[in-house]
Enzyme design. Structure first.
Site, PDB file in Angstrom:
ATOM      1  N   ASP A   1       0.873  -1.130  -0.105  1.00  0.00           N
ATOM      2  CA  ASP A   1       0.009   0.011   0.040  1.00  0.00           C
ATOM      3  C   ASP A   1       0.996   1.378   0.212  1.00  0.00           C
ATOM      4  OD1 ASP A   1      -2.469   1.741   0.457  1.00  0.00           O
ATOM      5  OD2 ASP A   1      -1.516   1.918   2.525  1.00  0.00           O
TER       6      ASP A   1
ATOM      7  N   THR B   1      -2.917   0.016  -4.288  1.00  0.00           N
ATOM      8  CA  THR B   1      -3.314   1.302  -3.641  1.00  0.00           C
ATOM      9  C   THR B   1      -4.726   1.743  -3.914  1.00  0.00           C
ATOM     10  OG1 THR B   1      -2.620   3.728  -3.635  1.00  0.00           O
ATOM     11  CG2 THR B   1      -2.283   2.397  -5.771  1.00  0.00           C
TER      12      THR B   1
ATOM     13  N   LYS C   1      -8.578  -4.974  -3.306  1.00  0.00           N
ATOM     14  CA  LYS C   1      -7.074  -5.207  -3.392  1.00  0.00           C
ATOM     15  C   LYS C   1      -7.023  -6.653  -3.136  1.00  0.00           C
ATOM     16  CE  LYS C   1      -5.531  -0.812  -1.359  1.00  0.00           C
ATOM     17  NZ  LYS C   1      -4.562  -0.232  -0.617  1.00  0.00           N
TER      18      LYS C   1
ATOM     19  N   ASN D   1      -9.257  -0.600   3.526  1.00  0.00           N
ATOM     20  CA  ASN D   1      -9.125  -1.240   2.065  1.00  0.00           C
ATOM     21  C   ASN D   1      -8.067  -2.181   1.971  1.00  0.00           C
ATOM     22  OD1 ASN D   1      -7.441   1.194   2.591  1.00  0.00           O
ATOM     23  ND2 ASN D   1      -7.519   1.716   0.278  1.00  0.00           N
TER      24      ASN D   1
END
Length: 263
Positions: free
Chosen positions: A9, A43, A190, A216
Site C-alpha cells: 500500500d 493502492t 485489493k 481497504n
C-alpha cells in the site's frame, strides 16, 4: 528471498505522513526486488499519481490501483483489468453529495474528474500529486468509471457512512482513509486483484506478502501468506494481519521486509 510477490500500500504505509518515501524504505524495497520479488503497488490511488511513487522506487511493472478496481501496466499505461460501474448507480451517490455540498471526484482508470474545487480539496489533491479535471456538471456521467470518491472531515464522513450503510444498492462503499469514502464495484478489492495477479503469475499465496494500514487493505492482508499491518493501522486492520511492524513514520515497510522477506 522468502516471497515471490510483495504488495505494498502507498499512503500511510510506504510513505510517511508527509507523503515522503524515505531512503530506508526505498532501499529495502529495491533490495527485495533485486533478490527476485515482484513489487506491486496496491493502492487506492489512480495510476497517474501512483506511478511517480513506483518511479521513485526505481521500478516499473504491474500496479493494482483504485482499491483493486483497475490493474494496469505502468510502462505501457495499459489497463490489464478493470471493474467498471454503471453511471446510473453512481448518480445516486453524486446527487447525495451535491445536496449535502460534499466534495467528490469521479474516476476512470487514468482520469479523475471534479465538478468544483474547494481550498481544502485543492490542498488534498496537491498532497497526493493528483491533477483532477473540471467537468461540466450538466454533462452525462463518463463511461468506464471505476471509482467515486467522497472527501471530507472525519465526523462528516462517519455520518455519511452510517447513512449509506442503510442503503440498498449494487455497489460497495469502503473507507479508504480517515478523509475518504470510495464507492465502487461490489467485486473490486485489493484482495481480489492480488489473488488474480498471483494466479496469473503461478505464485502460491504462501509466497505472497502484503503490507498495509487501512480498511481497504484488509482483503490483501488476509489473502497473502504473510499479511503485515503497520503500527499506525486501526485495531481491526491489525487483527486481520499475520504480523505487525513499526509505523509508517518509523520506516515500518523497511523493517517488515528485512524481518520477514529478506531474513
Amino acid at each position: 528471498m522468502n516471497f515471490d510477490l510483495i504488495a505494498l500500500d502507498i499512503d500511510g504505509t510506504l510513505l510517511n505522513d508527509s507523503h515522503i518515501l524515505t531512503a530506508a524504505v526505498r532501499d529495502a524495497v529495491r533490495e527485495a526486488h533485486r533478490r527476485g520479488a515482484e513489487i506491486v503497488l496496491c493502492t487506492g490511488r489512480g495510476p497517474v499519481n501512483a506511478m511517480p511513487v513506483l518511479e521513485e522506487l526505481g521500478l516499473a511493472g504491474t500496479m493494482i490501483t483504485h482499491n483493486g478496481a483497475a490493474t494496469v501496466d505502468s510502462a505501457s499505461r495499459r489497463v490489464l483489468h478493470q471493474f467498471s460501474i454503471d453511471p446510473a448507480e453512481v448518480a445516486r451517490f453524486r446527487d447525495y453529495c451535491l445536496q449535502g455540498k460534499l466534495h467528490f471526484d469521479l474516476n476512470t482508470p487514468f482520469e479523475m474528474w471534479i465538478e468544483d474545487l474547494t481550498p481544502d480539496a485543492e490542498k488534498m489533491y496537491g498532497l497526493y500529486g493528483a491533477r483532477p479535471v473540471l467537468r461540466d456538471p450538466n454533462a452525462p456521467l463518463p463511461e468506464g468509471l471505476v471509482k467515486f470518491t467522497l472527501f471530507g472531515a472525519i465526523a462528516q464522513l462517519d455520518a455519511v457512512e452510517a447513512e449509506w450503510n442503510a442503503w440498498t444498492h449494487g455497489l460497495q462503499h469502503i473507507r479508504s482513509g480517515d478523509y475518504f469514502i470510495d464507492v465502487q464495484h461490489k467485486d473490486a478489492s485489493k484482495g481480489h486483484a492480488l489473488r488474480q495477479l498471483a494466479s496469473l503469475r503461478g505464485i502460491d499465496q504462501s509466497r505472497v506478502m502484503a503490507i498495509g494500514n487501512y480498511f481497504n487493505d484488509v482483503g490483501m492482508l488476509t489473502f497473502a501468506g504473510m499479511g503485515v499491518a503497520v503500527a499506525n493501522s486501526p485495531e481491526a486492520v491489525k487483527a486481520a494481519a499475520n504480523a505487525l511492524t513499526r509505523s509508517n513514520e518509523e520506516d515500518g515497510v523497511a523493517h517488515a521486509l528485512r524481518e520477514f522477506a529478506l531474513a
